[in-house]
Design an enzyme around this catalytic site. Structure first.
Site, PDB file in Angstrom:
ATOM      1  N   ASP A 150     -60.824  45.018  29.378  1.00 58.00           N
ATOM      2  CA  ASP A 150     -59.458  45.540  29.452  1.00 58.00           C
ATOM      3  C   ASP A 150     -58.595  44.789  28.454  1.00 58.00           C
ATOM      4  O   ASP A 150     -58.843  43.611  28.163  1.00 58.00           O
ATOM      5  CB  ASP A 150     -58.883  45.370  30.861  1.00 58.00           C
ATOM      6  CG  ASP A 150     -59.578  46.255  31.880  1.00 58.00           C
ATOM      7  OD1 ASP A 150     -60.024  47.349  31.504  1.00 58.00           O
ATOM      8  OD2 ASP A 150     -59.684  45.844  33.046  1.00 58.00           O
ATOM      9  N   ASP A 202     -59.418  53.834  31.061  1.00 54.29           N
ATOM     10  CA  ASP A 202     -58.581  53.934  32.260  1.00 54.29           C
ATOM     11  C   ASP A 202     -57.421  54.888  32.035  1.00 54.29           C
ATOM     12  O   ASP A 202     -57.071  55.693  32.904  1.00 54.29           O
ATOM     13  CB  ASP A 202     -58.032  52.557  32.646  1.00 54.29           C
ATOM     14  CG  ASP A 202     -59.109  51.571  33.045  1.00 54.29           C
ATOM     15  OD1 ASP A 202     -60.168  52.021  33.519  1.00 54.29           O
ATOM     16  OD2 ASP A 202     -58.890  50.360  32.890  1.00 54.29           O
TER      17      ASP A 202
END
Length: 228
Positions: A150, A202
């Site tokens: 991420d 995401d």
């Protein structure tokens, strides 16, 4: 060209594009940032390299191996559902795009889970490298148990709660004794929005799901009007 063939190509090309962008960003961050390193782009946007074992936005609900297997099965089911709808010409272009975004986002994170543990060395205290046993560059994990990369962090709003607010872990006695939870407003922890760190996959999943809800709402509203 038939509508079904056009939709099929739209789905395939969109998925390939999303997965390619997602993996390019992740591999760049993985091979250029030290774990937990953060780079300030603007006051409200940071590139912050973290890794997680869980679902979207770093949530963790079940074991890593089971989560990876669940993702694979779920993507297979969603893919079958999408392409069967395309084949029977029961899908709109908006539905195809939305489902393709969700599927591609899931595939992007699945690639991390399946391969990254064997592709890369550990990134603690130094930038990770491509694993190469012959050069002594050992992978950090096993197949199916890699960590998801991420990097996008948007602290759009930040302020400190007043000092009269309880602090995290403070013992409270309001007839019932309890410790003030950290998820409540705390004087020793600033309020931050948006706090989760996420990746391109995401974002694709979230936007795709939001579009699906909008499509469902519009279709049900139109059905209600036609019934009248």
């Amino acid at each position: 060209m038939k509508k079904s063939k056009i939709q099929l190509w739209v789905a395939i090309l969109l998925m390939v594009l999303i997965v390619a962008i997602d993996q390019w960003i992740k591999i760049y961050i993985k091979t250029h940032f030290v774990l937990h390193e953060s780079y300030k782009v603007t006051s409200w946007f940071y590139l912050s390299f973290i890794e997680n074992n869980g679902m979207a936005f770093g949530m963790e609900l079940v074991g890593k191996l089971w989560l990876t297997l669940f993702r694979i099965v779920a993507v297979a089911m969603f893919g079958w559902f999408l392409f069967s709808r395309i084949k029977t010409q029961k899908s709109t272009y908006s539905f195809v795009v939305s489902m393709s975004m969700v599927i591609a986002g899931a595939i992007g994170n699945i690639i991390d889970c399946i391969f990254y543990g064997r592709w890369f060395t550990a990134g603690f205290g130094k930038v990770a490298q491509w694993a190469d046993a012959e050069k002594g560059l050992m992978p950090y994990g096993e197949w199916l148990q890699g960590k998801v990369v991420d990097m996008f962090y948007f602290p759009l709003i930040r302020f400190d709660w007043p000092d009269w607010m309880p602090h995290s872990g403070q013992l409270m006695d309001w007839g019932i004794r309890f410790y003030w939870p950290s998820w409540m407003p705390c004087s020793n922890e600033p309020f931050m929005f948006f706090k989760p760190v996420f990746n391109f996959a995401d974002a694709a999943i979230s936007v795709g799901v939001a579009f699906l809800f909008i499509i469902y709402y519009i279709s049900t509203r139109n059905e209600g009007k036609s019934a009248k």
